[in-house]
Structure formats: C-alpha cells, structure tokens
Design a protein around this motif. Structure first.
Motif, short mmCIF file in Angstrom:
data_model
loop_
_atom_site.label_atom_id
_atom_site.label_comp_id
_atom_site.label_asym_id
_atom_site.label_seq_id
_atom_site.Cartn_x
_atom_site.Cartn_y
_atom_site.Cartn_z
N GLN A 33 -0.80 -9.86 1.28
CA GLN A 33 -0.88 -11.15 0.60
C GLN A 33 -0.23 -12.21 1.47
O GLN A 33 0.98 -12.14 1.73
N ALA A 34 -1.03 -13.17 1.89
CA ALA A 34 -0.54 -14.30 2.66
C ALA A 34 -0.14 -15.41 1.71
O ALA A 34 -0.62 -15.47 0.58
N PRO A 35 0.72 -16.33 2.15
CA PRO A 35 1.14 -17.43 1.28
C PRO A 35 -0.04 -18.21 0.74
O PRO A 35 -0.93 -18.60 1.50
N GLY A 36 -0.06 -18.42 -0.57
CA GLY A 36 -1.11 -19.20 -1.18
C GLY A 36 -2.44 -18.49 -1.35
O GLY A 36 -3.42 -19.10 -1.78
N LYS A 37 -2.47 -17.22 -1.01
CA LYS A 37 -3.72 -16.46 -1.11
C LYS A 37 -3.54 -15.28 -2.05
O LYS A 37 -2.44 -14.83 -2.33
N GLU A 38 -4.68 -14.76 -2.49
CA GLU A 38 -4.65 -13.58 -3.34
C GLU A 38 -4.37 -12.34 -2.49
O GLU A 38 -4.62 -12.30 -1.30
N ARG A 39 -3.86 -11.32 -3.17
CA ARG A 39 -3.64 -10.05 -2.49
C ARG A 39 -5.00 -9.44 -2.14
O ARG A 39 -5.89 -9.38 -2.96
N GLU A 40 -5.11 -8.98 -0.90
CA GLU A 40 -6.39 -8.47 -0.44
C GLU A 40 -6.25 -7.05 0.11
O GLU A 40 -5.19 -6.65 0.62
N PHE A 41 -7.34 -6.33 0.03
CA PHE A 41 -7.40 -4.97 0.53
C PHE A 41 -7.36 -4.95 2.05
O PHE A 41 -7.97 -5.80 2.70
N VAL A 42 -6.67 -3.95 2.59
CA VAL A 42 -6.62 -3.76 4.04
C VAL A 42 -7.25 -2.42 4.42
O VAL A 42 -8.17 -2.37 5.24
N ALA A 43 -6.75 -1.35 3.85
CA ALA A 43 -7.24 -0.02 4.22
C ALA A 43 -6.85 0.99 3.16
O ALA A 43 -5.89 0.78 2.42
N SER A 44 -7.58 2.10 3.12
CA SER A 44 -7.24 3.17 2.19
C SER A 44 -7.57 4.52 2.82
O SER A 44 -8.40 4.60 3.74
N VAL A 45 -6.90 5.54 2.32
CA VAL A 45 -7.12 6.90 2.81
C VAL A 45 -7.09 7.86 1.63
O VAL A 45 -6.28 7.71 0.71
N SER A 46 -7.99 8.82 1.66
CA SER A 46 -8.06 9.78 0.57
C SER A 46 -6.92 10.80 0.68
O SER A 46 -6.22 10.86 1.69
N GLY A 47 -6.79 11.62 -0.33
CA GLY A 47 -5.65 12.51 -0.44
C GLY A 47 -5.48 13.49 0.70
O GLY A 47 -4.36 13.79 1.12
N ARG A 48 -6.60 14.00 1.20
CA ARG A 48 -6.57 14.96 2.31
C ARG A 48 -7.01 14.34 3.62
O ARG A 48 -7.31 15.06 4.58
N SER A 49 -7.04 13.01 3.65
CA SER A 49 -7.39 12.25 4.86
C SER A 49 -8.84 12.42 5.28
O SER A 49 -9.18 12.07 6.41
N SER A 50 -9.69 12.92 4.40
CA SER A 50 -11.09 13.12 4.77
C SER A 50 -11.87 11.82 4.76
O SER A 50 -12.93 11.71 5.38
N ASN A 51 -11.36 10.82 4.06
CA ASN A 51 -12.03 9.52 3.98
C ASN A 51 -11.05 8.41 4.28
O ASN A 51 -9.90 8.44 3.82
N THR A 52 -11.50 7.43 5.03
CA THR A 52 -10.76 6.20 5.24
C THR A 52 -11.72 5.03 5.08
O THR A 52 -12.94 5.18 5.25
N TYR A 53 -11.15 3.89 4.74
CA TYR A 53 -11.98 2.70 4.53
C TYR A 53 -11.17 1.49 4.94
O TYR A 53 -9.97 1.42 4.64
N TYR A 54 -11.81 0.54 5.62
CA TYR A 54 -11.11 -0.62 6.15
C TYR A 54 -11.82 -1.91 5.76
O TYR A 54 -13.05 -1.97 5.68
#
Length: 124
Positions: A38-59
């Motif tokens: 979250q940057a000043p004055g902006k909404e919180r935004e998605f950056v990255a995610s990883v699944s429980g066993r690291s089989s999936n990532t998303y950016y």
C-alpha cells in the motif's frame, strides 16, 4: 495464525531487498500466503502469492520477473525477494494468509490474517 513481516528499509533504485514474514499458530503449510502493498494515498494492492506446497505462484504484472515469492514451511516463513526496485515499489508491504481454493489468490478480501507491514522506500 499470527504474522510478522520484516526486512523493509531504504534502498536505491535498481537495488534489491528481501522481505520475510514469520507465522505462528496454525498449520502454516495449509495456508496460501500472499504479499500486498500500500502506497500513500492508494489502495492496498496484490503483489504475489504462493500456495501451501509452493506448487503455484502468482504475480501482479508490474513485478513479474523482478520479484520472487517463496516459502519455507519448516521455518513457517514466506519470503519476497525484490530486485530491480524502482520508486513505484515504495510502499508498506504486508503479508497475509488465507485458506481454501487457489482461485482468486490475488483477492485481498479472501485473506483472513494480516501482518503489521514493513516499509520499503526506494530512492531515485
């Protein structure tokens, strides 16, 4: 699950930084973990995610090829390796946990636990 992010700081443009997020409580490997910012004055935004066993990532598109999310379930920790940083990466970075389906991994409303955030400032 309780989350604590760390590793933020001041870095010059083009530099690198690694964020860490330590989890306690719960079964860490069950959770999808995400990083948001979250940057000043902006909404919180998605950056990255990883699944429980690291089989999936998303950016998020703007960080693809520059950021890498990873996790070490033995240490109950998720990481965000950031490189080629620029001023637009300046923000407070938050880690978050969710359970359930991988679908919608970028949807912040599906995350039930959030860390306090760590400040990343990129100077030009």
């Amino acid at each position: 699950v309780q989350l604590q992010a760390s590793g933020g700081g001041l870095v010059q443009a083009g530099g690198s930084l690694r964020l860490s997020c330590a989890a306690s409580g719960g079964t860490f490997s069950y959770y999808i973990m995400g990083w948001f910012r979250q940057a000043p004055g902006k909404e919180r935004e998605f950056v990255a995610s990883v699944s429980g066993r690291s089989s999936n990532t998303y950016y998020e598109d703007s960080v693809k090829g520059r950021f890498t999310i990873s996790r070490d379930n033995a240490k109950n920790t998720v990481y965000l390796q950031m490189s080629s940083l620029n001023s637009e990466d300046t923000a407070v970075y938050y880690c978050a946990a969710r359970s359930g389906s991988w679908v919608g991994a970028e949807d912040r409303t599906k995350y039930f636990s959030w860390g306090r955030g760590t400040q990343v400032t990129v100077s030009s």
